[in-house]
Motif scaffolding. Sequence first.
Motif, mmCIF file in Angstrom:
data_model
loop_
_atom_site.group_PDB
_atom_site.id
_atom_site.type_symbol
_atom_site.label_atom_id
_atom_site.label_comp_id
_atom_site.label_asym_id
_atom_site.label_seq_id
_atom_site.Cartn_x
_atom_site.Cartn_y
_atom_site.Cartn_z
ATOM 1 N N GLU A 126 3.857 -5.691 -5.519
ATOM 2 C CA GLU A 126 2.842 -4.919 -6.362
ATOM 3 C C GLU A 126 2.117 -3.670 -5.824
ATOM 4 N N LEU A 127 2.126 -2.975 -7.018
ATOM 5 C CA LEU A 127 2.077 -1.430 -6.463
ATOM 6 C C LEU A 127 0.732 -1.143 -7.501
ATOM 7 N N THR A 128 0.206 0.137 -7.340
ATOM 8 C CA THR A 128 -0.827 0.516 -8.433
ATOM 9 C C THR A 128 -0.424 1.735 -9.173
ATOM 10 N N GLU A 129 -0.674 2.040 -10.259
ATOM 11 C CA GLU A 129 -0.415 3.350 -11.089
ATOM 12 C C GLU A 129 -0.573 4.547 -10.289
ATOM 13 N N THR A 130 -1.606 4.612 -9.507
ATOM 14 C CA THR A 130 -2.019 5.701 -8.809
ATOM 15 C C THR A 130 -0.985 5.903 -7.620
ATOM 16 N N MET A 131 -0.509 4.925 -6.910
ATOM 17 C CA MET A 131 0.498 4.996 -6.134
ATOM 18 C C MET A 131 1.817 5.665 -6.399
ATOM 19 N N LEU A 132 2.039 4.987 -7.543
ATOM 20 C CA LEU A 132 3.254 5.430 -8.260
ATOM 21 C C LEU A 132 3.380 7.017 -8.718
ATOM 22 N N MET A 133 2.319 7.554 -9.061
ATOM 23 C CA MET A 133 2.272 8.735 -9.530
ATOM 24 C C MET A 133 2.150 9.940 -8.203
ATOM 25 N N HIS A 134 1.720 9.273 -6.951
ATOM 26 C CA HIS A 134 1.421 10.132 -6.005
ATOM 27 C C HIS A 134 2.637 10.882 -5.625
ATOM 28 N N ASP A 135 4.160 10.457 -5.647
ATOM 29 C CA ASP A 135 5.232 11.068 -5.714
ATOM 30 C C ASP A 135 6.454 10.129 -6.433
ATOM 31 N N PRO A 136 6.252 10.370 -7.865
ATOM 32 C CA PRO A 136 7.020 9.548 -8.652
ATOM 33 C C PRO A 136 8.534 9.434 -8.336
ATOM 34 N N GLN A 137 9.144 10.546 -7.669
ATOM 35 C CA GLN A 137 10.486 10.714 -7.496
ATOM 36 C C GLN A 137 10.794 9.663 -6.342
ATOM 37 N N HIS A 138 9.991 9.811 -5.377
ATOM 38 C CA HIS A 138 10.346 8.930 -4.170
ATOM 39 C C HIS A 138 10.040 7.525 -4.625
ATOM 40 N N ALA A 139 9.100 7.437 -5.387
ATOM 41 C CA ALA A 139 8.775 5.953 -5.665
ATOM 42 C C ALA A 139 9.884 5.432 -6.424
ATOM 43 N N GLN A 140 10.260 6.157 -7.447
ATOM 44 C CA GLN A 140 11.485 5.782 -8.159
ATOM 45 C C GLN A 140 12.775 5.354 -7.461
ATOM 46 N N HIS A 141 12.946 6.173 -6.469
ATOM 47 C CA HIS A 141 14.180 5.825 -5.521
ATOM 48 C C HIS A 141 13.852 4.503 -4.893
ATOM 49 N N VAL A 142 12.765 4.316 -4.442
ATOM 50 C CA VAL A 142 12.543 3.049 -3.473
ATOM 51 C C VAL A 142 12.662 1.732 -4.602
ATOM 52 N N SER A 182 0.744 -1.136 -0.072
ATOM 53 C CA SER A 182 0.210 -0.079 -0.030
ATOM 54 C C SER A 182 0.853 1.385 -0.088
ATOM 55 N N LEU A 183 0.176 2.459 -0.149
ATOM 56 C CA LEU A 183 1.091 3.516 -0.468
ATOM 57 C C LEU A 183 1.846 3.923 1.045
ATOM 58 N N ARG A 184 0.967 4.011 2.034
ATOM 59 C CA ARG A 184 1.618 4.232 3.279
ATOM 60 C C ARG A 184 2.924 3.493 3.406
ATOM 61 N N GLN A 185 3.063 2.119 2.986
ATOM 62 C CA GLN A 185 4.311 1.456 3.255
ATOM 63 C C GLN A 185 5.105 1.831 2.193
ATOM 64 N N LEU A 186 5.118 2.134 0.974
ATOM 65 C CA LEU A 186 5.819 2.551 -0.021
ATOM 66 C C LEU A 186 6.398 3.895 0.164
ATOM 67 N N MET A 187 5.806 4.780 1.124
ATOM 68 C CA MET A 187 6.185 6.040 1.436
ATOM 69 C C MET A 187 6.932 5.900 2.864
ATOM 70 N N GLN A 188 6.937 4.918 3.621
ATOM 71 C CA GLN A 188 7.477 4.753 4.677
ATOM 72 C C GLN A 188 8.938 4.938 4.900
ATOM 73 N N ASP A 189 9.676 5.682 5.624
ATOM 74 C CA ASP A 189 11.236 5.621 5.319
ATOM 75 C C ASP A 189 11.918 4.271 5.754
ATOM 76 N N GLY A 190 12.875 3.888 4.781
ATOM 77 C CA GLY A 190 13.203 2.628 5.098
ATOM 78 C C GLY A 190 12.616 1.259 4.521
ATOM 79 N N PHE A 191 11.416 1.598 3.670
ATOM 80 C CA PHE A 191 10.537 0.655 3.214
ATOM 81 C C PHE A 191 11.622 -0.549 2.495
ATOM 82 N N ALA A 192 12.250 0.023 1.479
ATOM 83 C CA ALA A 192 12.977 -0.829 0.677
ATOM 84 C C ALA A 192 14.057 -1.920 1.583
ATOM 85 N N GLU A 193 14.638 -0.960 2.427
ATOM 86 C CA GLU A 193 15.631 -1.403 3.292
ATOM 87 C C GLU A 193 14.990 -2.693 4.202
ATOM 88 N N GLN A 194 13.777 -2.568 4.638
ATOM 89 C CA GLN A 194 13.248 -3.499 5.591
ATOM 90 C C GLN A 194 12.929 -4.825 4.570
#
Length: 292
Positions: free
Chosen positions: A150-166, A120-132
């Motif tokens: 699995e992520l949705t398009e809308t989640m990716l577009m919420h903050d594309p830069q942050h999403a791309q980093h993760v 979910s979006l909150r997980q993706l946006m949470q600091d350290g998600f990829a590391e977790q």
Amino acid sequence: HAKQQGRNNIQQFRENLLDASRERLVIESGLRAALNHDRLSLRYQPQFNTASGELEGMEALLRWKDPELGQVSPGQFIPIAEESHLILDLGNFVLNESCRQLAEWIAAGHTPPTLAINVSLRQLMQDGFAEQVLDTLAYYHLPPKLLEIELTETMLMHDPQHAQHVLEVLTSAGVGVAIDDFGTGYSSLSYLKRLSVTRIKIDQSFVKDLEHGGGDEAIVRAILGLAQNLKMAVTAEGVETEAQLSFLKSAGCDSCQGYYYAPPLVPDGFEALLQGNHPTQTSYFSAPETIQ
Ligand code: C2E
Ligand code: MG
Ligand code: MG
Ligand code: MG
């Protein structure tokens, strides 16, 4: 009379509001209890190579059975959990439990295919998600390529830069990234090109009408063409009939998931698949996922 009608509508509206907020409270407290009392579990829905029919992956789907409410569907409780930090606790459960299950299957001598989890979006946006995610894989000694998120398009577009980093951190370690329900959300094709995405999942609404010769065939072909250009794999969701499968096969879709093959299975049911017991389609249906 109109006045009377209007007042009734307002009253009805208030009652519905009350019902909705009461339902939310009941679900929130039920979920908290579920987390503390092991009432959550995962089902595993297999994905098959469209051309060869080989087992190629699986998706973990969350299940909650409450002593009073009975089986509550994720369609009901996930959106409510997503409004609070509860979704983070659920997400932790899903990540840990699915990795634990993979490790258990490997220890038993099986070779499980890639497992996808919904995030979910909150997980993706949470600091350290990829590391977790990477830490959990390491804890269970799992190769990162065994996991896909699995992520949705809308989640990716919420903050594309942050999403791309993760996504970059995850995919460079070998974790797969799939866009779920593709075609139903909002996304920009130019962003899609720049995001580290490895798979597109065609939403089941497009698969549903495939056999009727409608416009969905053109949509599915367009998604397949796009994915090919972007070098992404494609999985079709919600495949229920032979006709849908044969269209997807001729159109070159990589893999399929749906009741035609199997519903989400209890761990023992999935293990039977890993053992090479390929039950007939009818026996998948006669082993309903409600079996605990
Ligand atoms: P989704 O990720 O798109 O999952 C696919 C849904 O389609 C699942 O519903 C699955 O049981 C259902 N399905 C599978 N094959 C067929 C078929 O042939 N026909 C039809 N009509 N449906 C099929 P489910 O398990 O009820 O999950 C619903 C949604 O809840 C998921 O959609 C996902 O968005 C969310 N969800 C489920 N588990 C989790 C989780 O662990 N975390 C998060 N964040 N969301 C989850
Ligand atoms: Mg999914
Ligand atoms: Mg989906
Ligand atoms: Mg969905």
